[in-house]
Design an enzyme around this catalytic site. Sequence first.
Site, PDB file in Angstrom:
ATOM      1  N   PRO A 164       0.918  -1.026   0.148  1.00  0.00           N
ATOM      2  CA  PRO A 164      -0.018  -0.172   0.199  1.00  0.00           C
ATOM      3  C   PRO A 164       0.811   1.050   0.073  1.00  0.00           C
ATOM      4  CG  PRO A 164      -0.751  -1.428   1.719  1.00  0.00           C
ATOM      5  CD  PRO A 164       0.596  -2.082   1.267  1.00  0.00           C
ATOM      6  N   ASP A 183      -6.788   1.744 -26.706  1.00  0.00           N
ATOM      7  CA  ASP A 183      -6.351   2.844 -27.166  1.00  0.00           C
ATOM      8  C   ASP A 183      -7.052   4.091 -26.480  1.00  0.00           C
ATOM      9  OD1 ASP A 183      -5.059   2.405 -30.830  1.00  0.00           O
ATOM     10  OD2 ASP A 183      -4.201   2.064 -28.876  1.00  0.00           O
ATOM     11  N   GLU A 204       2.262  -7.729   8.408  1.00  0.00           N
ATOM     12  CA  GLU A 204       2.591  -6.244   8.717  1.00  0.00           C
ATOM     13  C   GLU A 204       3.231  -5.749   7.525  1.00  0.00           C
ATOM     14  OE1 GLU A 204       0.745  -5.061  11.154  1.00  0.00           O
ATOM     15  OE2 GLU A 204       0.357  -7.099  11.417  1.00  0.00           O
ATOM     16  N   ARG A 249      -1.636  -7.790 -21.050  1.00  0.00           N
ATOM     17  CA  ARG A 249      -2.616  -7.602 -22.236  1.00  0.00           C
ATOM     18  C   ARG A 249      -1.932  -6.301 -22.951  1.00  0.00           C
ATOM     19  NH1 ARG A 249      -5.744  -3.685 -21.738  1.00  0.00           N
ATOM     20  NH2 ARG A 249      -7.410  -4.574 -23.000  1.00  0.00           N
TER      21      ARG A 249
HETATM   22  N1  4GX Z   1      -1.660  -2.744  -3.228  1.00  0.00           N
HETATM   23  N2  4GX Z   1      -1.431  -5.344   0.608  1.00  0.00           N
HETATM   24  C1  4GX Z   1       0.699  -6.183   1.023  1.00  0.00           C
HETATM   25  C2  4GX Z   1       1.704  -6.521   3.152  1.00  0.00           C
HETATM   26  C3  4GX Z   1       2.752  -5.719   3.119  1.00  0.00           C
HETATM   27  C4  4GX Z   1       2.662  -4.420   3.718  1.00  0.00           C
HETATM   28  C5  4GX Z   1       3.832  -3.432   3.528  1.00  0.00           C
HETATM   29  C6  4GX Z   1       4.746  -5.301   2.068  1.00  0.00           C
HETATM   30  C7  4GX Z   1       4.818  -3.879   2.387  1.00  0.00           C
HETATM   31  C8  4GX Z   1      -1.770  -3.692  -1.399  1.00  0.00           C
HETATM   32  C9  4GX Z   1      -2.409  -3.104  -2.047  1.00  0.00           C
HETATM   33  C10 4GX Z   1      -2.115  -4.269  -0.105  1.00  0.00           C
HETATM   34  C11 4GX Z   1      -1.931  -5.529   2.275  1.00  0.00           C
HETATM   35  C12 4GX Z   1      -0.630  -6.247   0.256  1.00  0.00           C
HETATM   36  C13 4GX Z   1      -0.444  -5.659   2.665  1.00  0.00           C
HETATM   37  N3  4GX Z   1       3.831  -5.908   2.150  1.00  0.00           N
HETATM   38  N4  4GX Z   1      -0.608  -4.281  -1.992  1.00  0.00           N
HETATM   39  N5  4GX Z   1       0.285  -6.513   2.582  1.00  0.00           N
HETATM   40  N6  4GX Z   1      -3.384  -2.134  -1.794  1.00  0.00           N
HETATM   41  O1  4GX Z   1      -2.888  -3.869   0.492  1.00  0.00           O
HETATM   42  O2  4GX Z   1      -0.697  -3.647  -3.273  1.00  0.00           O
END
Ligand code: 4GX
Length: 415
Positions: A85, A165, A112, A150
Site C-alpha cells: 500500500p 487506445d 504487517e 494484455r
Molecule cells: N496494493 N497489501 C501487502 C503486506 C505488506 C505491507 C507492506 C509489503 C509492505 C496492497 C495494495 C495491500 C496489504 C498487500 C499488505 N507488504 N498491496 N500486504 N493495496 O493492501 O498492493
Amino acid sequence: MRFSVVTAFPDFVEAYFKTSVIGKAVQKGLIECDVVNPRMFAEPPHNQIDDYAYGGGGMVLKAEPLARAVDFVKSPAAKVICLSPQGRLLNQALVESLATEQHLILVCGHYEGVDERFIQAYADMEVSVGDYVLTGGELPALIVVDAVSRRVEGVVGKSSAVEDDSFAKGMLDHPHYTRPSVWRGLKVPEVLLNGDHGAVASWRRRESIARTLSRRPDIVGNAFLAPYIEKGVYLIWGDASRVLGDEAGLPEEVVIKFLKNIISVSERAGCRKVILLLKEAAIRQKIRILLSRLAKLEAECDEYAEMIKVVPNMDRAVSWIKEKEKSSPYMVAITSENKANRIHWDELKMRILGFCRPVAFCYQCKAEDMVGVCLRNPLGVNDSGDIFSGIISVAVTLERIIGLEKKEVPIGRDR
Ligand code: 4GX
C-alpha cells in the site's frame, strides 16, 4: 516477457497462470510465468519465513528467504517490484511502462509487511494497486501480471487492443450493448441500430466525454483530447506580417521552415487549419504563391498548402470558421498579459469537452479582437513575437490543452 512471483502461497498464483487469457498466453509462449516460494529458502528445521516485529506489533516477512528467492529467479534485466500500500499507485501509464520490461519479479508481502532492508536492497519499485488494505500481495501481483500481459502483442485480440487506445487517451469508455435490442423493456439507443458509422462514432465520443466529466473529472487533465473534439480546433496567428512581411527580412527557406513547423505542431494537436492574419494583400499573395510552389516541389507539402489559410484580419478568420463549422469559435488567446478573463489550462480542457464548439487558439492577436478567454503564455513576458517564440508558445500551449497521445513513465528506483 517473463513474470516471476515470489509468494508463500504458490497454489493461488499458479492456478491463475493456468486460467483464461493469461493461461492461453502462457500456452502460446507469449509470456512466461513462474512462481517461487520463499519458504524453500528458509532456515531448517522450522523453515520460518516471518518473525515478530522489532518494537512490537505483528509478524514481518524476514529479509533473507525473500532475498534468496529473488536471487534464484533473477535474470540480468529483471526489475523487482514489491507490492505494498506504500507503493506508487498503479495506473495505465505505469502499466505501459512496465510492459517495456523483459522480466518482472513481483514480491508478495503478508501480515504487517516485509523487512524494510529487503525492500531497500532488492526492490526497484514499490507498487500499490489501490488505496485499500488487502491480506496479502498476491492479488496485487496478479493485477500487475494481468494488466501488463494484455499490453504484450497477441495476448488479447486486435479489437480489444485497439479499444485500449481509448484508455491511452485517458478517457472513460462509452456504454456497450448487444442483442436483444429490447431487454426487459430497456431499449438499445437508436443510433447504434442504424448502421451510420459516423453517427455511432460521434455518439460514443459524447458518451465517453459525459461519463468522464461527471464520474472522473480528475483524469481530464491528462487526457488526450484530439479524438474527442468534434468541431475543429484552429490556430490563428495574428499580426503575421511582423514575421512574414518584407520588413522582417526572413530568407525564404526560414519562412518555409516556419510554415512546416507550425503546421506539424498544429496537426499533432488535431488542428483543422492554421490561419495567418496578413493585412497587406501583397504579402498574402506572396505566401499563397510560396505554398503552391511548395506543393508542386515536395509531395508531402501538398497537405501543407491545405492546412494554411491567409486572411486580412480577425473578423475574416472568425467568420470563415463560423461558416465552415456552423457555429462560432470559442476564442482562446495565448498572452503574457495578466488579463481578468485568464483561465487555467486544466479548466479550459474541461470546457472544451463540455461544449460542442470549434476552438480557436490565437497567438499575437490584438486585444480588441479577443473576446474569449486568455491562457498564460508559456514563454511569459519573454515572448517577443518572433517565429521562434511563437512556435514555442503555440507548441507548448497546444500540447498542454490537447495533450499527448502516449505517456511514458520511466522505470527505475524511485526513492
Ligand atoms: N496494493 N497489501 C501487502 C503486506 C505488506 C505491507 C507492506 C509489503 C509492505 C496492497 C495494495 C495491500 C496489504 C498487500 C499488505 N507488504 N498491496 N500486504 N493495496 O493492501 O498492493
